[in-house]
Design an enzyme around this catalytic site. Structure first.
Site, mmCIF file in Angstrom:
data_model
loop_
_atom_site.group_PDB
_atom_site.id
_atom_site.type_symbol
_atom_site.label_atom_id
_atom_site.label_comp_id
_atom_site.label_asym_id
_atom_site.label_seq_id
_atom_site.Cartn_x
_atom_site.Cartn_y
_atom_site.Cartn_z
ATOM 1 N N PHE A 113 0.864 -1.187 0.000
ATOM 2 C CA PHE A 113 0.000 0.000 0.000
ATOM 3 C C PHE A 113 0.901 1.238 0.000
ATOM 4 O O PHE A 113 1.838 1.320 0.803
ATOM 5 C CB PHE A 113 -0.871 -0.039 1.254
ATOM 6 C CG PHE A 113 -2.007 0.942 1.246
ATOM 7 C CD1 PHE A 113 -3.225 0.601 0.689
ATOM 8 C CD2 PHE A 113 -1.849 2.200 1.811
ATOM 9 C CE1 PHE A 113 -4.285 1.504 0.706
ATOM 10 C CE2 PHE A 113 -2.907 3.108 1.824
ATOM 11 C CZ PHE A 113 -4.127 2.760 1.268
ATOM 12 N N ASP A 184 2.283 -5.490 8.085
ATOM 13 C CA ASP A 184 1.091 -4.652 8.081
ATOM 14 C C ASP A 184 -0.096 -5.587 7.938
ATOM 15 O O ASP A 184 -0.211 -6.311 6.942
ATOM 16 C CB ASP A 184 1.164 -3.633 6.937
ATOM 17 C CG ASP A 184 0.048 -2.614 7.054
ATOM 18 O OD1 ASP A 184 -1.047 -2.996 7.518
ATOM 19 O OD2 ASP A 184 0.258 -1.450 6.664
ATOM 20 N N TYR A 209 -10.435 0.264 11.415
ATOM 21 C CA TYR A 209 -11.660 0.735 10.748
ATOM 22 C C TYR A 209 -12.054 -0.115 9.551
ATOM 23 O O TYR A 209 -13.101 0.097 8.965
ATOM 24 C CB TYR A 209 -11.520 2.206 10.326
ATOM 25 C CG TYR A 209 -10.288 2.519 9.495
ATOM 26 C CD1 TYR A 209 -10.255 2.240 8.143
ATOM 27 C CD2 TYR A 209 -9.167 3.094 10.074
ATOM 28 C CE1 TYR A 209 -9.128 2.518 7.387
ATOM 29 C CE2 TYR A 209 -8.040 3.379 9.336
ATOM 30 C CZ TYR A 209 -8.019 3.085 7.989
ATOM 31 O OH TYR A 209 -6.900 3.353 7.255
ATOM 32 N N LYS A 210 -11.211 -1.089 9.183
ATOM 33 C CA LYS A 210 -11.559 -1.962 8.055
ATOM 34 C C LYS A 210 -12.371 -3.148 8.586
ATOM 35 O O LYS A 210 -13.495 -2.962 9.023
ATOM 36 C CB LYS A 210 -10.282 -2.370 7.324
ATOM 37 C CG LYS A 210 -9.644 -1.170 6.607
ATOM 38 C CD LYS A 210 -8.306 -1.456 5.957
ATOM 39 C CE LYS A 210 -7.806 -0.182 5.257
ATOM 40 N NZ LYS A 210 -6.370 -0.247 4.923
ATOM 41 N N ARG A 357 -13.312 -4.121 -6.619
ATOM 42 C CA ARG A 357 -12.923 -4.853 -5.420
ATOM 43 C C ARG A 357 -14.150 -5.088 -4.527
ATOM 44 O O ARG A 357 -14.963 -4.180 -4.318
ATOM 45 C CB ARG A 357 -11.893 -3.985 -4.681
ATOM 46 C CG ARG A 357 -11.063 -4.672 -3.650
ATOM 47 C CD ARG A 357 -9.958 -3.751 -3.184
ATOM 48 N NE ARG A 357 -10.478 -2.590 -2.468
ATOM 49 C CZ ARG A 357 -9.844 -1.970 -1.466
ATOM 50 N NH1 ARG A 357 -8.654 -2.392 -1.081
ATOM 51 N NH2 ARG A 357 -10.358 -0.929 -0.861
HETATM 52 C C1 LIG Z 1 -5.708 1.007 4.804
HETATM 53 C C2 LIG Z 1 -4.245 0.917 4.814
HETATM 54 C C3 LIG Z 1 -3.455 1.976 5.287
HETATM 55 C C4 LIG Z 1 -4.078 3.270 5.718
HETATM 56 O O1 LIG Z 1 -3.269 3.996 6.588
HETATM 57 P P1 LIG Z 1 -3.924 5.188 7.453
HETATM 58 O O2 LIG Z 1 -2.807 5.820 8.147
HETATM 59 O O3 LIG Z 1 -4.943 4.557 8.347
HETATM 60 O O4 LIG Z 1 -4.604 6.110 6.493
HETATM 61 C C5 LIG Z 1 -2.088 1.784 5.331
HETATM 62 N N1 LIG Z 1 -1.516 0.646 4.917
HETATM 63 C C6 LIG Z 1 -2.249 -0.389 4.439
HETATM 64 C C7 LIG Z 1 -1.573 -1.635 3.999
HETATM 65 C C8 LIG Z 1 -3.631 -0.277 4.359
HETATM 66 O O5 LIG Z 1 -4.362 -1.273 3.864
#
Ligand SMILES: *Cc1c(COP(=O)(O)O)cnc(C)c1O
Length: 398
Positions: A113, A184, A209-210, A357
């Site tokens: 990401f 992560d 939050y996911k 998705r």
């Molecule tokens: C959703 C997600 C993020 C989001 O990071 P925030 O700091 O919460 O905006 C980061 N890394 C991955 C792999 C994600 O899926």
């Protein structure tokens, strides 16, 4: 057996909506309004500053960390919540680099990401010692774990394709060359069984939050292996990580040997109340039941789309063991098609350049939902509804 018909009724999903985006933002637990209201009326309003003691606000980063830890195999005292995932990525990688002061390579992969990679770029820029970020293709990562590598920073489940890394194999290889691993778990926690302790992970970070459904901006978490707690460097050395925060010393002294040293500053206690309501739902959930249900739902979606939706091709691994809990399809007109789908109450999302998705979330999604969503998608494709001009304009957030 986990009763998923029961968990389904613990969410407040608008009537008529089929929500297939719990991998991006989980829906609201029915208990959330009461939880936040009780925080406002029975804690903030009445207790004011006393709430730090009387309502245990000060230790909630830890108590909620322990509760959440169960979902990823973390022993008590190894996880804290607060701040954002981007911050936690920075914190974990900085700590991992400090454990390998002679090494310069941070290994990630090209499927990660972007914010994870961006945070590392920013971190590298702070110290001009020749750090290098390598991003080979995800399937080649094992071959790139060499003696030069300080730490491997990977997202277990790919946010686009849903492809799942072999956590155990990567950790074994990294440890064999003296490197650490930062996981992560943004698309893993609440999606698949995870065992950070059993697999001997060094660091793990993620958001709530996911799949965990703690609401937008819900606190992130960080796990540090208990064997590292006495030496891990709290690079973001805020006062909540101090050995004695209320001594107000002028110099930083990290809390010795405890995960508290990864706390930073005042977290959002309001957000903690929502996380708590979300975690209540997870108490009755067995992660192996969740996994088999997720596979069943995913297979139903793939089979339905392949039978009824010409033009879409599977962009996720076909083998369910190689996937997390979302499914992606490639479609040339994916953005417009997803907008048409959303307009009919089926909520998924789009990831550039052409990925549609769909999150698979057994807590609130049924086989009937999947069948219904496939039929609506099939109709959109056969009627070419997606061609309407109103579905072509890209919104700020996709
Ligand atoms: C959703 C997600 C993020 C989001 O990071 P925030 O700091 O919460 O905006 C980061 N890394 C991955 C792999 C994600 O899926």
């Amino acid at each position: 057996m986990t009763d998923f018909s029961k968990t389904r009724h613990m969410f407040d999903i608008p009537a008529g909506m089929i929500y297939l985006n719990g991998n991006s933002l989980g829906p609201m637990p029915k208990a959330a309004p009461k939880a936040i209201n009780s925080f406002l009326m029975d804690e903030w309003r009445t207790e004011l500053v006393r709430g730090w003691n009387t309502k245990n606000w000060f230790m909630q980063s830890n108590t909620l960390g322990d509760r959440l830890g169960r979902l990823m195999g973390a022993p008590a005292g190894s996880t804290v919540v607060g701040d954002t995932l981007s911050i936690r990525v920075f914190q974990a990688v900085a700590a991992a680099l400090a454990l390998a002061p002679d090494r310069r390579v941070i290994l990630s992969d090209s499927g990660n990401f972007p914010t994870d990679l961006y945070m590392v770029e920013g971190l590298m820029g702070l110290r001009d010692v020749g750090y290098e970020l390598r991003t080979p293709a995800p399937e080649d990562i094992l071959d790139h774990i060499t003696q030069e590598v300080a730490t491997v920073m990977v997202t277990e489940v790919d946010y686009r394709s849903g492809r799942k890394h072999d956590m155990q194999a990567i950790i074994k290889k990294a440890h064999s060359v003296g490197a650490t691993v930062v996981w992560d778990l943004a698309h893993s926690i609440g999606a698949i069984p995870v065992d950070v302790y059993g697999t001997d992970a060094d660091f793990a970070v993620g958001c709530t939050y996911k799949f965990l459904n703690a609401g937008p901006g819900g606190p992130a978490f960080i796990y540090v292996a208990p064997r590292l707690l006495d030496k891990v460097e709290p690079v973001l050395s805020g006062w909540f990580a101090h050995e004695a925060p209320f001594a107000f010393d002028l110099n930083f002294r990290p809390m010795p040997g405890k995960i508290d040293r990864m706390r930073i500053g005042t977290p959002s206690i309001a957000a903690f109340s929502l996380l708590e309501a979300a975690l209540d739902i997870w108490d009755g959930v067995d992660m192996l039941d969740l996994r088999s249900r997720s596979m069943e739902l995913s297979q139903a979606l793939i089979a339905g789309v392949e039978a009824k939706c010409p033009g879409l091709t599977l962009a996720s691994p076909r083998d369910p063991e190689q996937r997390g809990s979302h499914v992606a399809f490639e479609f040339e007109h994916g953005y417009a098609c997803m907008q048409a789908l959303i307009a009919q109450g089926v909520i998924g999302d789009f990831r550039a350049p052409n990925i549609m998705r769909f999150g698979i979330t057994p807590l609130f999604t049924s086989l009937e939902d999947i069948a219904h969503a496939v039929d609506i998608l099939a109709n959109i494709l056969s009627a070419k509804t997606w061609q309407s001009p109103k579905f072509q304009n890209k919104a700020l957030v996709t």
